[in-house]
Enzyme design. Structure first.
Site, PDB file in Angstrom:
ATOM      1  N   LEU A   7      19.136   0.908  -2.586  1.00 40.54           N
ATOM      2  CA  LEU A   7      17.739   1.308  -3.007  1.00 40.54           C
ATOM      3  C   LEU A   7      18.118   1.694  -4.516  1.00 40.54           C
ATOM      4  CD1 LEU A   7      16.762   3.918  -3.972  1.00 40.54           C
ATOM      5  CD2 LEU A   7      15.778   3.483  -1.720  1.00 40.54           C
ATOM      6  N   TYR A  16       8.568  -1.091  -8.554  1.00 44.93           N
ATOM      7  CA  TYR A  16       9.555  -0.664  -7.352  1.00 44.93           C
ATOM      8  C   TYR A  16       8.271  -1.531  -6.565  1.00 44.93           C
ATOM      9  CZ  TYR A  16      11.125   2.003  -3.326  1.00 44.93           C
ATOM     10  OH  TYR A  16      11.285   2.638  -2.797  1.00 44.93           O
ATOM     11  N   SER A  17       7.166  -1.017  -6.741  1.00 45.66           N
ATOM     12  CA  SER A  17       6.076  -1.890  -5.203  1.00 45.66           C
ATOM     13  C   SER A  17       6.357  -3.047  -5.029  1.00 45.66           C
ATOM     14  CB  SER A  17       4.903  -1.211  -5.954  1.00 45.66           C
ATOM     15  OG  SER A  17       3.933  -1.835  -4.761  1.00 45.66           O
ATOM     16  N   ALA A  18       6.633  -3.963  -6.163  1.00 43.64           N
ATOM     17  CA  ALA A  18       7.042  -5.656  -6.542  1.00 43.64           C
ATOM     18  C   ALA A  18       7.883  -5.513  -5.568  1.00 43.64           C
ATOM     19  CB  ALA A  18       6.592  -5.343  -7.471  1.00 43.64           C
ATOM     20  N   GLY A  20       8.162   5.624   5.015  1.00 37.98           N
ATOM     21  CA  GLY A  20       6.873   7.262   4.305  1.00 37.98           C
ATOM     22  C   GLY A  20       8.394   7.504   2.556  1.00 37.98           C
ATOM     23  N   ARG A  26      10.828  10.425   1.841  1.00 38.59           N
ATOM     24  CA  ARG A  26      12.081  11.610   2.484  1.00 38.59           C
ATOM     25  C   ARG A  26      11.774  12.636   1.327  1.00 38.59           C
ATOM     26  NH1 ARG A  26      12.416   6.275   2.254  1.00 38.59           N
ATOM     27  NH2 ARG A  26      14.614   5.959   2.441  1.00 38.59           N
ATOM     28  N   ASP A  27      12.731  13.445   2.472  1.00 39.71           N
ATOM     29  CA  ASP A  27      12.827  14.542   1.396  1.00 39.71           C
ATOM     30  C   ASP A  27      14.355  14.972   0.916  1.00 39.71           C
ATOM     31  OD1 ASP A  27      14.614  14.810   3.823  1.00 39.71           O
ATOM     32  OD2 ASP A  27      14.038  17.015   4.896  1.00 39.71           O
ATOM     33  N   ALA A  82      16.097  14.721  -2.618  1.00 40.76           N
ATOM     34  CA  ALA A  82      16.495  15.381  -4.258  1.00 40.76           C
ATOM     35  C   ALA A  82      16.022  14.075  -5.425  1.00 40.76           C
ATOM     36  CB  ALA A  82      18.036  15.703  -3.946  1.00 40.76           C
ATOM     37  N   SER A  83      16.753  13.062  -5.004  1.00 42.23           N
ATOM     38  CA  SER A  83      16.002  12.004  -5.661  1.00 42.23           C
ATOM     39  C   SER A  83      14.958  11.016  -5.652  1.00 42.23           C
ATOM     40  CB  SER A  83      17.317  10.705  -5.494  1.00 42.23           C
ATOM     41  OG  SER A  83      17.114   9.932  -4.438  1.00 42.23           O
TER      42      SER A  83
END
Length: 206
Positions: free
Chosen positions: A35, A97-99, A130, A132-133, A135-136
């Site tokens: 991503l 991002y959603s698109a 969903g 996630r932990d 860092a980015s």
């Protein structure tokens, strides 16, 4: 068994050099989990950032799938696509991002139907994850959301289990499935839940 897992921006370069440097023959699994992200906020709502996100988060997936599909067809293999809850349930401050993630869901859902009518035995597993932990990810939504990040290793295990069982869909954490159902059944309730997860004291960026 031959598995190709693509993560990070290296996958973007791999997409363009596949033909010259990699023979996908005998491939059983292709896992697409790369991503490109941009900081959350209206400041990233530009044609340039949207083009970048579409290239990394959508078009490279299409290109890699196109290259690998003949080999996966021969092996009756599996294609595992790691996507995001934002590709099913839109929220504020995530437009580009959603698109890109919505495009992923539409493309691979359509491809699954095409393979089905052509009786091609290639499984497509869409993984809807969903926050996630990582860092980015945490940095990208800092001050924007109140959502608690889910453990990354458990999300990875859910993806592996879904791919191994040739499941059509994986949702992690479990609340992701609930929000997806609410989007269709009760859109106003879904909007309320999404609104509660936002930090409304954060001013919109210019």
């Amino acid at each position: 068994m031959k598995v190709l897992l693509l993560t990070g921006l290296g996958a973007l370069f791999f997409a363009y050099y596949w033909d010259d440097n990699f023979d996908p023959g005998g491939l059983d699994y292709l896992v697409l989990n790369h991503l490109g992200a941009a900081p959350a906020g209206t400041r990233v709502r530009s044609s340039q950032s949207t083009r970048w996100l579409m290239q990394v988060n959508f078009l490279s997936y299409v290109q890699l799938t196109s290259s690998a599909l003949p080999s996966l067809t021969d092996s009756k293999g599996s294609l595992v696509v790691v996507s995001s809850l934002l590709g099913r349930v839109p929220t504020s401050f995530s437009s580009p991002y959603s698109a890109a993630k919505f495009a992923l869901d539409s493309f691979f859902s359509s491809l699954r139907r095409e393979l089905d009518v052509q009786e091609v035995n290639v499984a497509i597993t869409m993984c809807v994850l969903g926050l996630r932990d990582r860092a980015s990810a945490a940095e990208g939504v800092r001050g924007i959301t109140r959502v608690r990040a889910a453990p990354g290793p458990k999300a990875a295990l859910a993806v592996i289990r879904g791919g191994a069982t040739r499941a059509s869909g994986v949702f992690y954490p479990w609340g992701s499935r609930l929000l997806c159902l609410l989007r269709s059944w009760m859109p106003h309730s879904r909007a309320w839940f999404v609104r509660q997860e936002l930090n409304i004291t954060t001013p919109a960026a210019a």
